[in-house]
Design a protein around this motif. Structure first.
Motif, PDB file in Angstrom:
ATOM      1  N   SER A  71       0.829  -1.184   0.000  1.00 47.11           N
ATOM      2  CA  SER A  71       0.000   0.000   0.000  1.00 47.11           C
ATOM      3  C   SER A  71       0.877   1.252   0.000  1.00 47.11           C
ATOM      4  CB  SER A  71      -0.890  -0.009   1.239  1.00 47.11           C
ATOM      5  OG  SER A  71      -1.667   1.153   1.291  1.00 47.11           O
ATOM      6  N   LEU A  72       0.368   2.321  -0.588  1.00 49.46           N
ATOM      7  CA  LEU A  72       1.096   3.582  -0.622  1.00 49.46           C
ATOM      8  C   LEU A  72       0.942   4.355   0.678  1.00 49.46           C
ATOM      9  CD1 LEU A  72       0.157   4.718  -4.235  1.00 49.46           C
ATOM     10  CD2 LEU A  72       2.232   3.537  -3.482  1.00 49.46           C
ATOM     11  N   THR A  73      -0.117   4.048   1.447  1.00 49.12           N
ATOM     12  CA  THR A  73      -0.370   4.708   2.727  1.00 49.12           C
ATOM     13  C   THR A  73      -0.860   3.683   3.739  1.00 49.12           C
ATOM     14  OG1 THR A  73      -2.676   5.199   2.203  1.00 49.12           O
ATOM     15  CG2 THR A  73      -1.046   6.875   1.610  1.00 49.12           C
ATOM     16  N   TYR A  74      -0.854   4.085   5.000  1.00 47.65           N
ATOM     17  CA  TYR A  74      -1.453   3.267   6.042  1.00 47.65           C
ATOM     18  C   TYR A  74      -2.172   4.195   7.026  1.00 47.65           C
ATOM     19  CZ  TYR A  74       2.727   4.560   8.744  1.00 47.65           C
ATOM     20  OH  TYR A  74       3.727   5.257   9.379  1.00 47.65           O
ATOM     21  N   PRO A  75      -3.213   3.697   7.699  1.00 48.51           N
ATOM     22  CA  PRO A  75      -3.957   4.552   8.626  1.00 48.51           C
ATOM     23  C   PRO A  75      -3.266   4.675   9.975  1.00 48.51           C
ATOM     24  CG  PRO A  75      -4.970   2.405   8.513  1.00 48.51           C
ATOM     25  CD  PRO A  75      -3.827   2.391   7.537  1.00 48.51           C
ATOM     26  N   GLN A  76      -3.386   5.844  10.581  1.00 51.20           N
ATOM     27  CA  GLN A  76      -2.864   6.060  11.930  1.00 51.20           C
ATOM     28  C   GLN A  76      -3.777   7.063  12.620  1.00 51.20           C
ATOM     29  OE1 GLN A  76       1.221   7.351  12.139  1.00 51.20           O
ATOM     30  NE2 GLN A  76       1.372   6.827  14.284  1.00 51.20           N
ATOM     31  N   GLN A  77      -4.038   6.798  13.907  1.00 50.31           N
ATOM     32  CA  GLN A  77      -4.905   7.691  14.652  1.00 50.31           C
ATOM     33  C   GLN A  77      -4.270   9.077  14.722  1.00 50.31           C
ATOM     34  OE1 GLN A  77      -6.106   6.141  18.440  1.00 50.31           O
ATOM     35  NE2 GLN A  77      -7.760   7.615  18.640  1.00 50.31           N
ATOM     36  N   THR A 136      -9.535  11.295  17.536  1.00 50.97           N
ATOM     37  CA  THR A 136      -9.831   9.855  17.546  1.00 50.97           C
ATOM     38  C   THR A 136      -9.972   9.270  16.144  1.00 50.97           C
ATOM     39  OG1 THR A 136     -12.179  10.346  17.734  1.00 50.97           O
ATOM     40  CG2 THR A 136     -10.967   9.933  19.783  1.00 50.97           C
ATOM     41  N   HIS A 137      -9.987  10.106  15.118  1.00 55.49           N
ATOM     42  CA  HIS A 137     -10.128   9.618  13.748  1.00 55.49           C
ATOM     43  C   HIS A 137      -8.776   9.234  13.159  1.00 55.49           C
ATOM     44  CE1 HIS A 137     -14.109  11.449  14.101  1.00 55.49           C
ATOM     45  NE2 HIS A 137     -14.456  10.699  13.056  1.00 55.49           N
ATOM     46  N   ASN A 138      -8.831   8.378  12.124  1.00 53.76           N
ATOM     47  CA  ASN A 138      -7.608   7.956  11.442  1.00 53.76           C
ATOM     48  C   ASN A 138      -7.290   8.881  10.287  1.00 53.76           C
ATOM     49  OD1 ASN A 138      -7.153   5.768  13.069  1.00 53.76           O
ATOM     50  ND2 ASN A 138      -8.089   4.286  11.680  1.00 53.76           N
ATOM     51  N   MET A 139      -5.998   9.071  10.054  1.00 55.94           N
ATOM     52  CA  MET A 139      -5.519   9.803   8.885  1.00 55.94           C
ATOM     53  C   MET A 139      -4.560   8.889   8.127  1.00 55.94           C
ATOM     54  SD  MET A 139      -5.021  13.755   9.926  1.00 55.94           S
ATOM     55  CE  MET A 139      -5.049  14.224   8.204  1.00 55.94           C
ATOM     56  N   SER A 140      -4.398   9.147   6.854  1.00 60.10           N
ATOM     57  CA  SER A 140      -3.473   8.358   6.044  1.00 60.10           C
ATOM     58  C   SER A 140      -2.053   8.873   6.235  1.00 60.10           C
ATOM     59  CB  SER A 140      -3.837   8.450   4.566  1.00 60.10           C
ATOM     60  OG  SER A 140      -5.073   7.825   4.333  1.00 60.10           O
ATOM     61  N   VAL A 141      -1.132   7.947   6.406  1.00 60.47           N
ATOM     62  CA  VAL A 141       0.290   8.263   6.532  1.00 60.47           C
ATOM     63  C   VAL A 141       0.989   7.634   5.332  1.00 60.47           C
ATOM     64  CG1 VAL A 141       2.360   7.952   7.934  1.00 60.47           C
ATOM     65  CG2 VAL A 141       0.149   8.309   9.041  1.00 60.47           C
ATOM     66  N   PRO A 142       1.749   8.423   4.551  1.00 56.68           N
ATOM     67  CA  PRO A 142       2.408   7.856   3.377  1.00 56.68           C
ATOM     68  C   PRO A 142       3.604   6.986   3.772  1.00 56.68           C
ATOM     69  CG  PRO A 142       3.076  10.128   3.658  1.00 56.68           C
ATOM     70  CD  PRO A 142       2.023   9.856   4.703  1.00 56.68           C
ATOM     71  N   VAL A 143       3.835   5.955   2.982  1.00 54.90           N
ATOM     72  CA  VAL A 143       5.039   5.148   3.148  1.00 54.90           C
ATOM     73  C   VAL A 143       6.151   5.886   2.413  1.00 54.90           C
ATOM     74  CG1 VAL A 143       6.136   2.933   2.685  1.00 54.90           C
ATOM     75  CG2 VAL A 143       3.713   3.026   3.300  1.00 54.90           C
ATOM     76  N   VAL A 144       7.107   6.423   3.174  1.00 54.78           N
ATOM     77  CA  VAL A 144       8.183   7.237   2.605  1.00 54.78           C
ATOM     78  C   VAL A 144       9.485   6.452   2.692  1.00 54.78           C
ATOM     79  CG1 VAL A 144       9.466   9.408   2.791  1.00 54.78           C
ATOM     80  CG2 VAL A 144       7.022   9.362   3.303  1.00 54.78           C
ATOM     81  N   THR A 145      10.167   6.324   1.559  1.00 53.30           N
ATOM     82  CA  THR A 145      11.461   5.635   1.549  1.00 53.30           C
ATOM     83  C   THR A 145      12.509   6.562   0.943  1.00 53.30           C
ATOM     84  OG1 THR A 145      10.992   4.632  -0.596  1.00 53.30           O
ATOM     85  CG2 THR A 145      10.462   3.331   1.351  1.00 53.30           C
ATOM     86  N   ARG A 146      13.727   6.374   1.402  1.00 52.33           N
ATOM     87  CA  ARG A 146      14.867   7.135   0.872  1.00 52.33           C
ATOM     88  C   ARG A 146      15.914   6.139   0.393  1.00 52.33           C
ATOM     89  NH1 ARG A 146      13.017  10.004   5.076  1.00 52.33           N
ATOM     90  NH2 ARG A 146      12.730  12.227   4.803  1.00 52.33           N
ATOM     91  N   CYS A 147      16.629   6.511  -0.656  1.00 47.62           N
ATOM     92  CA  CYS A 147      17.720   5.666  -1.138  1.00 47.62           C
ATOM     93  C   CYS A 147      18.746   6.554  -1.828  1.00 47.62           C
ATOM     94  CB  CYS A 147      17.209   4.582  -2.072  1.00 47.62           C
ATOM     95  SG  CYS A 147      16.361   5.190  -3.527  1.00 47.62           S
ATOM     96  N   ASP A 148      19.977   6.086  -1.863  1.00 49.39           N
ATOM     97  CA  ASP A 148      21.070   6.808  -2.511  1.00 49.39           C
ATOM     98  C   ASP A 148      21.363   6.173  -3.859  1.00 49.39           C
ATOM     99  OD1 ASP A 148      21.331   8.535  -0.392  1.00 49.39           O
ATOM    100  OD2 ASP A 148      22.951   7.417   0.564  1.00 49.39           O
TER     101      ASP A 148
END
Length: 167
Positions: A26-32, A87-99
């Motif tokens: 997934s590109l995002t995941y939920p987090q409170q 108390t609601h969920n928001m989407s958090v992006p999956v962020v990756t870094r690479c060289d």
């Protein structure tokens, strides 16, 4: 005429195709909302943002504390704001870094060729502004360059550059 042919002709039964995901990633995941932190990431108005300010209001007469978020888009540096019940969920992006090592910079199409540790070549758009000028100047001088790429929600951009030449 068979039953299946009659059903198709009369429109009683529809042929349905189902699309499948490539790997379940997934590109995002939920987090409170109350679990988000400053300098973390969140999706605000469909943009992956780094949280630069956060404030929580007191619980009102309807029972929900509200969280006011201010974020900076990690690709465009544009500022976005949102208010969400804690108390609601928001989407958090999956962020990756690479060289990646810079192999070539094309002046024709605005892309640069990059080499990863496994020897695979890839192309990414050359950044605009001061970072892009800095990369081009160092590359033209003959410096060995390594760029840091940031990847979120299907977008990739150069975040920083460092020269690996020994003085």
């Amino acid at each position: 005429m068979s039953t299946k042919q009659r059903q198709r002709e009369s429109g009683d039964v529809e042929d349905t195709e189902f699309a499948t995901a490539e790997s379940g990633f997934s590109l995002t995941y939920p987090q409170q909302c109350s679990a988000l932190r400053k300098n973390g990431h969140v999706v605000i108005k469909e943009h992956p943002c780094k949280i630069v300010e956060m404030s929580t209001s007191k619980t009102g007469k309807h029972g929900h504390a509200k969280v006011h978020l201010v974020g900076i888009d990690i690709f465009t540096q544009k500022k976005y704001e949102d208010i969400c019940p804690s108390t609601h969920n928001m989407s958090v992006p999956v962020v990756t870094r690479c060289d990646r090592q810079v192999v070539d910079i094309s002046t024709d199409d605005g892309y640069m060729s990059l080499l990863d540790g496994a020897g695979e070549l890839s192309q990414v758009r050359t950044p605009q502004g001061d970072l892009g000028k800095d990369i081009k100047e160092k590359f033209e001088k003959g410096d060995d360059l390594t760029v840091t790429l940031i990847n979120a929600m299907g977008e990739v951009a150069v975040q920083s550059v460092k020269s690996t030449n020994n003085p």
